[in-house]
Scaffold this motif. Structure first.
Motif, PDB file in Angstrom:
ATOM      1  N   HIS A  54       0.795  -1.156  -0.158  1.00  0.00           N
ATOM      2  CA  HIS A  54       0.003   0.074   0.128  1.00  0.00           C
ATOM      3  C   HIS A  54       0.748   1.238  -0.127  1.00  0.00           C
ATOM      4  O   HIS A  54       0.562   2.297  -0.754  1.00  0.00           O
ATOM      5  CB  HIS A  54      -1.009  -0.049   1.292  1.00  0.00           C
ATOM      6  CG  HIS A  54      -1.836   1.079   1.342  1.00  0.00           C
ATOM      7  ND1 HIS A  54      -2.926   1.223   0.401  1.00  0.00           N
ATOM      8  CD2 HIS A  54      -1.867   2.358   2.052  1.00  0.00           C
ATOM      9  CE1 HIS A  54      -3.472   2.516   0.698  1.00  0.00           C
ATOM     10  NE2 HIS A  54      -2.865   3.005   1.800  1.00  0.00           N
ATOM     11  N   GLN A  55       1.911   1.286   0.842  1.00  0.00           N
ATOM     12  CA  GLN A  55       2.816   2.364   1.028  1.00  0.00           C
ATOM     13  C   GLN A  55       3.747   2.565  -0.462  1.00  0.00           C
ATOM     14  O   GLN A  55       3.643   3.926  -0.777  1.00  0.00           O
ATOM     15  CB  GLN A  55       3.765   2.210   1.953  1.00  0.00           C
ATOM     16  CG  GLN A  55       4.612   3.387   2.481  1.00  0.00           C
ATOM     17  CD  GLN A  55       3.731   4.707   3.086  1.00  0.00           C
ATOM     18  OE1 GLN A  55       2.624   4.714   3.095  1.00  0.00           O
ATOM     19  NE2 GLN A  55       4.654   5.360   3.734  1.00  0.00           N
TER      20      GLN A  55
ATOM     21  N   PRO B 186       9.156  14.955  -2.342  1.00  0.00           N
ATOM     22  CA  PRO B 186       9.210  13.986  -1.614  1.00  0.00           C
ATOM     23  C   PRO B 186       7.964  13.600  -0.829  1.00  0.00           C
ATOM     24  O   PRO B 186       7.458  14.502  -0.487  1.00  0.00           O
ATOM     25  CB  PRO B 186      10.463  14.282  -0.423  1.00  0.00           C
ATOM     26  CG  PRO B 186      10.156  15.872  -0.470  1.00  0.00           C
ATOM     27  CD  PRO B 186       9.502  16.327  -1.939  1.00  0.00           C
ATOM     28  N   VAL B 187       7.596  12.229  -0.695  1.00  0.00           N
ATOM     29  CA  VAL B 187       6.450  12.062   0.117  1.00  0.00           C
ATOM     30  C   VAL B 187       6.920  11.448   1.421  1.00  0.00           C
ATOM     31  O   VAL B 187       7.688  10.563   1.586  1.00  0.00           O
ATOM     32  CB  VAL B 187       5.719  10.442  -0.672  1.00  0.00           C
ATOM     33  CG1 VAL B 187       4.546  10.166   0.216  1.00  0.00           C
ATOM     34  CG2 VAL B 187       5.344  11.246  -2.072  1.00  0.00           C
ATOM     35  N   HIS B 188       6.516  12.231   2.499  1.00  0.00           N
ATOM     36  CA  HIS B 188       6.975  12.019   3.537  1.00  0.00           C
ATOM     37  C   HIS B 188       5.989  11.112   4.463  1.00  0.00           C
ATOM     38  O   HIS B 188       4.721  11.151   4.074  1.00  0.00           O
ATOM     39  CB  HIS B 188       7.118  13.285   4.590  1.00  0.00           C
ATOM     40  CG  HIS B 188       8.012  14.463   3.916  1.00  0.00           C
ATOM     41  ND1 HIS B 188       9.400  14.202   3.880  1.00  0.00           N
ATOM     42  CD2 HIS B 188       7.721  15.644   3.248  1.00  0.00           C
ATOM     43  CE1 HIS B 188       9.690  15.247   2.980  1.00  0.00           C
ATOM     44  NE2 HIS B 188       8.754  16.088   2.757  1.00  0.00           N
TER      45      HIS B 188
ATOM     46  N   SER C 256      12.776  -2.444  -1.466  1.00  0.00           N
ATOM     47  CA  SER C 256      13.548  -0.956  -1.724  1.00  0.00           C
ATOM     48  C   SER C 256      12.646   0.084  -1.707  1.00  0.00           C
ATOM     49  O   SER C 256      11.535  -0.003  -1.842  1.00  0.00           O
ATOM     50  CB  SER C 256      14.054  -1.013  -3.169  1.00  0.00           C
ATOM     51  OG  SER C 256      15.143  -1.700  -3.132  1.00  0.00           O
ATOM     52  N   MET C 257      13.071   1.284  -1.019  1.00  0.00           N
ATOM     53  CA  MET C 257      12.504   2.404  -0.831  1.00  0.00           C
ATOM     54  C   MET C 257      11.950   2.978  -2.302  1.00  0.00           C
ATOM     55  O   MET C 257      13.047   3.018  -3.338  1.00  0.00           O
ATOM     56  CB  MET C 257      12.943   3.275  -0.121  1.00  0.00           C
ATOM     57  CG  MET C 257      12.968   2.856   1.288  1.00  0.00           C
ATOM     58  SD  MET C 257      11.514   2.758   2.268  1.00  0.00           S
ATOM     59  CE  MET C 257      10.822   4.233   2.535  1.00  0.00           C
TER      60      MET C 257
ATOM     61  N   VAL D 289      13.059  -1.656   5.046  1.00  0.00           N
ATOM     62  CA  VAL D 289      12.351  -1.184   3.735  1.00  0.00           C
ATOM     63  C   VAL D 289      13.405  -0.146   2.979  1.00  0.00           C
ATOM     64  O   VAL D 289      13.106   0.218   2.207  1.00  0.00           O
ATOM     65  CB  VAL D 289      11.152  -0.771   3.672  1.00  0.00           C
ATOM     66  CG1 VAL D 289      10.257  -1.849   4.161  1.00  0.00           C
ATOM     67  CG2 VAL D 289      10.833   0.398   4.830  1.00  0.00           C
ATOM     68  N   GLY D 290      14.549  -0.014   3.649  1.00  0.00           N
ATOM     69  CA  GLY D 290      15.627   0.785   2.899  1.00  0.00           C
ATOM     70  C   GLY D 290      15.838   2.285   3.285  1.00  0.00           C
ATOM     71  O   GLY D 290      16.250   3.036   2.330  1.00  0.00           O
ATOM     72  N   SER D 291      14.852   2.963   4.241  1.00  0.00           N
ATOM     73  CA  SER D 291      14.859   4.242   4.710  1.00  0.00           C
ATOM     74  C   SER D 291      16.080   4.927   4.927  1.00  0.00           C
ATOM     75  O   SER D 291      16.563   4.244   6.038  1.00  0.00           O
ATOM     76  CB  SER D 291      13.672   4.482   5.167  1.00  0.00           C
ATOM     77  OG  SER D 291      13.567   6.119   5.621  1.00  0.00           O
TER      78      SER D 291
END
Length: 143
Positions: free
Chosen positions: A33-34, A44-46, A71-72, A100-102
């Motif tokens: 979903h994200q 940028p999506v915060h 991967s982000m 998830v790689g943030s």
């Protein structure tokens, strides 16, 4: 599902909230979903990750590892983790976010800290404590 992800600011800021018993399958569904949110969003999506709920229970690290790493999305901005009073929950969720790689993760303790941080790091946002608090209160009341 004891997880929700909704647009706090359309196409720019996602409010992610977890409460109750969270399973590995819930985490996998939310990751998908994200990714869709980021695809639809404007960079940028915060993301504000709210794990403040005292009822939250997260899966163990070995259970989470079953769902692998993702991967982000290139549009990913800051991920702000609104910490739980249970430090183990805050730690566990920070591990999930790192899985998830943030690269841009910050643990925050309050709504004013979220607003100050996002407004300072993204000059296109003009959030207020009152509007962010009202949005969070509306999501908590809806569940």
């Amino acid at each position: 599902m004891p997880i929700e992800a909704t647009w706090m600011v359309d196409k720019r800021v996602v409010y992610f909230r977890a409460y109750g018993q969270v399973t590995g399958a819930d985490v996998a569904a939310v990751k998908e979903h994200q990714l869709r949110n980021h695809e639809d969003g404007i960079a940028p999506v915060h993301t504000i990750v709210d794990v403040y709920s005292p009822s939250i229970k997260i899966p163990s690290i070995p259970q989470l590892r079953q769902f692998g790493y993702t991967s982000m999305h290139p549009k990913t901005g800051w991920m702000l983790l609104l910490g739980s009073e249970k430090s183990v929950v805050t730690f566990g969720v920070s591990v999930i976010i790192q899985m998830v790689g943030s690269d841009h993760l910050k643990v925050v303790k309050s709504i004013p800290e979220i607003v100050e941080f996002l407004n300072h790091n993204d000059r296109t946002l003009h959030l207020t404590v009152e509007e962010v608090q009202a949005y969070i209160d509306s999501r908590v009341a809806a569940t």
